[in-house]
Design a protein around this motif. Structure first.
Motif, short mmCIF file in Angstrom:
data_model
loop_
_atom_site.label_atom_id
_atom_site.label_comp_id
_atom_site.label_asym_id
_atom_site.label_seq_id
_atom_site.Cartn_x
_atom_site.Cartn_y
_atom_site.Cartn_z
N HIS A 232 1.07 -1.47 -0.03
CA HIS A 232 -0.08 -0.05 -0.18
C HIS A 232 1.06 1.36 0.06
O HIS A 232 0.18 2.19 -0.49
CB HIS A 232 -1.02 0.17 2.10
N THR A 233 2.02 1.49 0.16
CA THR A 233 3.21 2.47 0.29
C THR A 233 4.06 2.52 0.01
O THR A 233 4.40 3.75 0.04
CB THR A 233 3.11 2.10 2.36
N THR A 234 4.29 1.68 -1.35
CA THR A 234 5.93 1.93 -1.92
C THR A 234 5.52 2.12 -3.39
O THR A 234 5.00 1.29 -3.98
CB THR A 234 6.83 1.15 -1.20
N GLY A 235 6.48 1.22 -4.17
CA GLY A 235 6.37 1.46 -5.35
C GLY A 235 5.99 -0.19 -6.04
O GLY A 235 6.76 -1.66 -5.06
N ASN A 236 5.75 -0.26 -6.87
CA ASN A 236 4.62 -1.88 -7.39
C ASN A 236 6.03 -2.90 -7.38
O ASN A 236 5.88 -3.98 -6.96
CB ASN A 236 3.61 -1.35 -7.87
N PRO A 237 7.44 -1.99 -8.29
CA PRO A 237 8.29 -3.00 -8.46
C PRO A 237 8.61 -3.88 -7.43
O PRO A 237 9.74 -4.78 -7.25
CB PRO A 237 9.30 -2.46 -9.26
N GLN A 238 8.68 -2.80 -6.58
CA GLN A 238 9.61 -3.61 -5.12
C GLN A 238 8.55 -4.50 -4.42
O GLN A 238 9.48 -5.48 -3.68
CB GLN A 238 10.00 -2.36 -3.80
N VAL A 239 7.44 -4.71 -4.78
CA VAL A 239 6.46 -5.38 -3.97
C VAL A 239 6.23 -6.60 -4.22
O VAL A 239 6.50 -7.46 -4.03
CB VAL A 239 5.25 -4.91 -4.12
N LEU A 240 6.75 -6.63 -5.88
CA LEU A 240 7.23 -8.12 -6.88
C LEU A 240 8.05 -7.90 -6.48
O LEU A 240 8.06 -9.77 -6.51
CB LEU A 240 6.83 -7.77 -8.04
N ALA A 241 9.36 -7.68 -6.63
CA ALA A 241 10.54 -8.98 -5.93
C ALA A 241 10.12 -9.46 -4.91
O ALA A 241 10.15 -9.86 -4.33
CB ALA A 241 11.70 -7.43 -6.22
N VAL A 242 9.73 -8.56 -3.92
CA VAL A 242 9.66 -9.14 -2.34
C VAL A 242 8.26 -10.17 -1.98
O VAL A 242 9.00 -11.00 -1.87
CB VAL A 242 9.07 -7.55 -1.48
N SER A 243 7.31 -10.18 -2.69
CA SER A 243 6.59 -11.36 -2.97
C SER A 243 7.51 -12.70 -3.39
O SER A 243 7.16 -13.67 -3.29
CB SER A 243 5.22 -10.83 -3.50
N GLN A 244 7.81 -12.38 -5.01
CA GLN A 244 8.43 -13.35 -5.17
C GLN A 244 9.97 -13.90 -4.36
O GLN A 244 10.04 -14.78 -4.00
CB GLN A 244 9.84 -12.63 -6.31
N ALA A 245 10.10 -12.69 -3.19
CA ALA A 245 12.15 -13.40 -2.38
C ALA A 245 10.58 -14.58 -1.59
O ALA A 245 11.27 -15.32 -1.00
CB ALA A 245 12.22 -12.09 -1.85
N GLN A 246 10.11 -13.79 -1.16
CA GLN A 246 8.72 -14.57 0.12
C GLN A 246 8.67 -16.05 -0.37
O GLN A 246 8.27 -16.62 0.27
CB GLN A 246 7.74 -13.74 0.59
N LEU A 247 8.09 -16.01 -1.46
CA LEU A 247 8.00 -17.23 -1.92
C LEU A 247 9.30 -18.30 -2.09
O LEU A 247 8.76 -19.46 -1.80
CB LEU A 247 7.52 -17.11 -4.48
N ILE A 248 10.24 -17.67 -2.49
CA ILE A 248 11.02 -18.82 -2.35
C ILE A 248 11.52 -18.87 -0.99
O ILE A 248 11.95 -20.09 -0.82
CB ILE A 248 12.40 -17.75 -2.71
N LEU A 249 11.02 -17.96 -0.29
CA LEU A 249 11.99 -18.41 1.28
C LEU A 249 10.73 -19.08 2.05
O LEU A 249 11.33 -19.93 2.18
CB LEU A 249 11.57 -17.60 2.33
N VAL A 250 9.59 -19.60 1.30
CA VAL A 250 8.13 -20.72 2.11
C VAL A 250 8.41 -21.66 1.44
O VAL A 250 8.52 -23.01 1.96
CB VAL A 250 7.31 -19.52 1.55
N GLN A 251 9.02 -22.01 -0.22
CA GLN A 251 9.40 -23.04 -0.56
C GLN A 251 10.08 -23.18 0.15
O GLN A 251 10.68 -24.45 0.09
CB GLN A 251 9.47 -21.85 -2.50
N HIS A 252 11.48 -23.01 0.22
CA HIS A 252 12.58 -23.21 1.04
C HIS A 252 12.12 -23.91 1.96
O HIS A 252 12.87 -25.07 2.80
CB HIS A 252 13.46 -22.17 1.01
N VAL A 253 11.33 -23.48 3.34
CA VAL A 253 10.92 -23.87 4.54
C VAL A 253 10.14 -24.13 4.26
O VAL A 253 9.03 -24.84 5.14
CB VAL A 253 11.38 -22.93 5.43
N SER A 254 9.16 -25.02 3.86
CA SER A 254 7.89 -25.88 3.66
C SER A 254 7.26 -26.80 3.88
O SER A 254 6.38 -27.09 4.79
CB SER A 254 7.80 -25.80 1.64
#
Length: 505
Positions: A232-254
């Motif tokens: 809600h508060t920052t640039g959209n490309p940064q959010v897209l990158a963060v979400s992809q990074a989070q997905l990798i973290l979740v896959q890693h510790v699934s």
């Protein structure tokens, strides 16, 4: 490990990029040999010994590995590249020095012994990290990690990110990384940009205790919630990158997540990724991300996340002009939570009713607009405000959008101005979308002063948000301005300047 053994990190790297286990590589080699009617006695242990440098594949298997990975024998570390005689004393390699290429140390020397004391290249850092930990001083290991990370992040500068953008995104990603076990973090970070770009499954770490699993589940939940705050508060490309990074973290510790938590975590991450893709105008990709979010929520019988996913799909359908389909998707989401009376379900129902009213207005169904808006407003009495998900300012924004579609421009301007006055300045996306709608209403009632003043304020926020969807909507306003005020020099000057700034951005 004997000094004579040179580990084949290139072969291991190519396997990890594909997300294959040692056994999967052995099985694929077996299938390749089977096509030629040749027997293969390769096991996962054999592949592991090749990677550890304990043995070298025969020329036959080198060819099969090259076929399997689509790489040359040089790329896979089986053959040392030739060096031009006049340049041999510099130890330079003809391989490209991108983040994907890894230079192996000369067999007779260890790279750590030749390391200059002041500066490490990215490839030297990788080679250092491949050494046994007891052979490299701790401070130099830490320095190597910093070089690896900074080198991989440099690509973000090429995409137009500022240092502040990178730091804002990293604070969310690193919170999730910090919740991992030390072994897991090391494996994840060593893969670096490869994992970020390809989304490969990262190798598992050691067994996690019940306490560690609980802490990890909690940390991931907080991390995903923080990602939505960032949305809600920052640039959209940064959010897209963060979400992809989070997905990798979740896959890693699934495998460490409790079965009851896993679907909720995946659903939240997929939905964040879909929302970011939506605001980049990638509606098909966003739809698929929300479909994944829906089915992972379905696995956990989480109707709230299921309804959220359907609502975002409805947003995409509306942006593409499929108003009837969007209204059906909205009603389907409402049906999912019709019996849920917790606070967040009530809030979601209020948002869905107001969004349904907006689609009904686009279809010209004024009676349904009033019914849905009234039902949505009634639910707000039970909810605390303000709230990014939906609140009274959101309701005024939706009511203003409805009036705008129905050509009730004075009513639209009144609702949208109320929404804009109450919006927290940090809620970037809502500020832009409300401003764009209000500018449209003000143009129709011929209020040039307020139109230009608001458009100028909104322009800076549009550039900050870097949302392709909202940037396009703001750009479309420029032609409308010229149509409504064709003889106004102030208007023409503003449009010219705006087009220049948007083009440079």
């Amino acid at each position: 490990m004997d000094d004579d053994k040179i580990r084949n990190d290139r072969l291991r790297y190519e396997r990890l990029v594909q997300g294959w286990t040692l056994q999967e590589v052995a099985d694929k080699l077996y299938e390749l040999c089977k096509r030629e009617k040749r027997k293969s006695g390769i096991s996962y242990d054999t592949v592991g010994r090749w990677e550890r440098g304990e043995s070298t594949p025969s020329p036959h298997y080198q060819r099969k590995l090259s076929e399997l990975f689509g790489k040359s024998t040089i790329d896979l570390g089986f053959v040392n590249p030739l060096v031009e005689p006049e340049a041999s004393h510099t130890h330079t390699s003809p391989l490209p020095s991108s983040i994907w290429s890894f230079s192996s140390p000369p067999p007779q020397r260890r790279i750590v012994d030749d390391m200059p004391s002041g500066h490490l290249t990215r490839n030297q850092a990788f080679d250092m990290l491949c050494e046994r930990e007891d052979t490299v001083p701790a401070q130099r290991q830490l320095g190597a990690w910093l070089v690896m990370g900074a080198s991989d992040l440099a690509q973000l500068f090429d995409e137009g990110w500022s240092v502040e953008d990178i730091l804002a995104a990293l604070q969310f990603v690193l919170r999730g990384v910090n919740a991992m076990h030390r072994i897991s973090r090391r494996q994840l970070l060593k893969l670096g940009a490869a994992a970020m770009i390809s989304g490969i499954p990262v190798p598992e770490g050691r067994h996690a205790s019940a306490e560690e699993r609980t802490r990890l589940c909690r940390a991931l939940g907080e991390n995903i919630a923080a990602g939505w705050k960032l949305f809600h508060t920052t640039g959209n490309p940064q959010v897209l990158a963060v979400s992809q990074a989070q997905l990798i973290l979740v896959q890693h510790v699934s495998s460490y997540l409790y079965p009851s938590v896993r679907p909720l975590v995946y659903s939240g991450v997929y939905r964040l990724k879909g929302a970011a893709l939506h605001f980049q105008g990638h509606y098909d990709e966003a739809y698929q991300a929300h479909e994944q979010a829906y089915f992972t929520a379905l696995e956990g019988s989480d109707v709230w996340n299921m309804a959220q996913s359907r609502s975002w799909q409805a947003y995409g359908l509306m942006e593409q002009g499929h108003y009837s389909d969007a209204l059906q998707a909205t009603d389907a989401a409402l049906g999912l939570i019709s019996q849920q009376n917790d606070r967040e379900s009530i809030r979601l129902r209020a948002r869905l009713l107001a969004f349904g009213a907006e689609n009904a207005a686009l279809l010209g169904e004024e009676k349904h607009v009033k019914t849905r808006l009234h039902a949505s407003e009634a639910l707000l009495d039970h909810l605390p405000e303000p709230h990014e998900e939906f609140d009274r300012t959101s309701w005024h924004q939706q009511a203003g959008n409805c009036a705008l579609s129905l050509k009730h421009y004075d009513t639209a301007a009144k609702h949208l101005q109320l929404a804009l006055d109450e919006l927290p300045p940090s809620w970037t996306l809502r500020y832009i979308s409300t401003s764009v709608a209000l500018v449209q209403a003000l143009m129709h009632i011929r209020d040039l002063d307020r139109t230009l003043a608001l458009a100028r304020r909104a322009l800076a926020t549009v550039q900050t948000a870097q949302s392709a969807l909202l940037t396009q909507k703001f750009a479309d306003l420029q032609q409308s301005l010229l149509l409504h005020f064709p003889n106004e020099e102030r208007c023409q000057t503003f449009v010219t300047e705006t087009q220049r700034q948007l083009a440079s951005a």
